[in-house]
Design an enzyme around this catalytic site. Structure first.
Site, PDB file in Angstrom:
ATOM      1  CE1 TYR A   1      26.760  37.131  44.961  1.00  0.00           C
ATOM      2  CE2 TYR A   1      26.933  39.501  44.743  1.00  0.00           C
ATOM      3  CZ  TYR A   1      27.189  38.245  44.258  1.00  0.00           C
ATOM      4  OH  TYR A   1      27.879  38.086  43.070  1.00  0.00           O
TER       5      TYR A   1
ATOM      6  CG  HIS B   1      24.166  35.321  39.624  1.00  0.00           C
ATOM      7  ND1 HIS B   1      23.916  35.803  40.884  1.00  0.00           N
ATOM      8  CD2 HIS B   1      25.508  35.227  39.544  1.00  0.00           C
ATOM      9  CE1 HIS B   1      25.058  35.969  41.539  1.00  0.00           C
ATOM     10  NE2 HIS B   1      26.027  35.628  40.738  1.00  0.00           N
TER      11      HIS B   1
ATOM     12  N   PRO C   1      39.303  40.244  40.384  1.00  0.00           N
ATOM     13  CG  PRO C   1      39.301  42.578  40.368  1.00  0.00           C
ATOM     14  CD  PRO C   1      38.400  41.397  40.579  1.00  0.00           C
ATOM     15  CG  LEU C   2      42.257  42.608  43.964  1.00  0.00           C
ATOM     16  CD1 LEU C   2      41.855  43.394  45.207  1.00  0.00           C
ATOM     17  CD2 LEU C   2      43.628  43.059  43.470  1.00  0.00           C
ATOM     18  N   GLY C   3      42.102  37.859  42.648  1.00  0.00           N
ATOM     19  CA  GLY C   3      42.273  36.438  42.931  1.00  0.00           C
ATOM     20  C   GLY C   3      41.761  36.039  44.300  1.00  0.00           C
TER      21      GLY C   3
ATOM     22  N   GLY D   1      41.594  37.709  46.856  1.00  0.00           N
ATOM     23  CA  GLY D   1      42.468  38.269  47.870  1.00  0.00           C
ATOM     24  C   GLY D   1      43.903  37.797  47.806  1.00  0.00           C
TER      25      GLY D   1
END
Length: 345
Positions: A58, A124, A234-236, A238
């Site tokens: 990242y 990863h 988990p929030l797709g 956003g």
């Protein structure tokens, strides 16, 4: 915050973690701010979100440096999860699972993170040129050396599955045949191999209301073996927060600019999913995103959602989702929502 355990070693973490990737890579570069990101990490820790999820790729490297600035002050409050195995070039990403490289990568991550140990070291991606057992064996040596406490595996991405083989027909007793996802067959095969070398403490894969595929085989595999499950996105990305507008567009470097579910057409088509989460949330004074996180928490006692953010406001809001417990009726209502349209294929 409620605490949950990861792996046979019963590693203790807050029920909701913090994905640090958006602070340095993958999302809306123009909105990144070092000071804002640091405040977001501190806010998450203040509210019990102890698991900080990062990776050497990242940035590359800048995300670990950012997390390291917080760890220098608050190492005792954090559970540090980072990853190795991917190298970022100008126009490409390649896997490197050679044992020597893995050990050097770990030492470099320790320096950037300003710590003497990594709580969870994740692979990863497996290197197709190196037997995964060799890579995992090198990671196990890092545990023996005291540099790492536990090991995890990130699931093979959906795009690694050939579309022609992406589904097969599954017939349930008394029901009609329906397609079953084979998205995680490759990951399950890897897990069976590496589990013979050294215990797997966690698996990380995308899991959300609009990406429930791990519920079929991957999560049951983890549950049956006491392996923790880190729910990525988990929030797709956003979308499930209800704050994105169909057709709003994304910056060129934003991963959503190339995601089939984030075309204007698909964002509009999937609005019923967000509307359903909003209806459930209205009963509790909760946001659609908080309902999405509560749904993820309800999928198993070893499941830890890791929502990513770079904003203090969203970090606090995400943490508060741990206080929301959905009823059986709420979960049934969410299960009855139309499946999301659009995929990686």
């Amino acid at each position: 915050m409620e605490r949950r355990t990861i792996g046979a070693a019963a590693l203790d973490v807050g029920a909701i973690g913090l994905g640090c990737m958006p602070m340095s890579w993958g999302y809306t570069e123009s909105q990144r701010s070092l000071d804002s990101s640091l405040r977001a990490v501190h806010t998450a820790l203040d509210r019990g979100c102890s698991l900080l999820d990062t990776a050497d790729m990242y940035g590359p490297f800048t995300n670990e440096l950012l997390v390291g600035r917080v760890l220098k002050e608050r190492r005792a409050d954090a559970f540090v999860s980072t990853k190795c195995g991917l190298l970022v070039g100008e126009q490409h990403i390649v896997a490197n699972g050679r044992p020597g490289y893995v050990k050097r990568a770990c030492d470099a991550s320790l320096r950037r993170l300003q710590t003497d140990r990594i709580d969870l070291y994740q692979l990863h991606r497996a290197d197709p040129e190196v037997p995964v057992e060799e890579t995992w064996g090198a990671m196990a040596e890092l545990v023996a050396a005291g540099k790492v406490r536990s090991l995890g595996l990130c699931a093979v991405g959906a795009r690694a599955v050939r579309p022609a083989r992406a589904a097969r027909m599954e017939r349930r007793p008394g029901g009609r045949a329906r397609p079953r996802s084979r998205m995680h067959d490759g990951t399950l095969a890897q897990l069976e191999r590496i589990q013979q070398v050294f215990p797997v403490s966690s698996v990380q894969a995308e899991l959300s209301v609009w990406s429930p595929e791990p519920l079929e085989a991957l999560l049951p595999w983890c549950e049956s073996r006491g392996v923790g499950f880190l729910a990525a996105m988990p929030l797709g990305n956003g979308y499930l927060t209800g704050t994105l507008t169909p057709g709003q567009g994304f910056e060129r470097e934003d991963i959503r600019a190339r995601h089939p579910r984030f075309t204007a057409e698909m964002m509009a088509a999937n609005q019923p999913v967000v509307a359903g989460l909003r209806r459930v949330g209205a009963r509790y004074g909760a946001t659609p995103g908080q309902v999405a996180l509560a749904w993820t928490l309800a999928q198993g006692r070893h499941v830890v959602p890791v929502p990513g953010t770079k904003k203090e406001r969203w970090a606090a809001q995400n943490a508060k989702a741990a206080e929301l417990t959905l009823t059986r009726e709420d979960l049934a209502e969410i299960a009855a929502l139309p499946p999301a349209r659009g995929s990686w294929y």
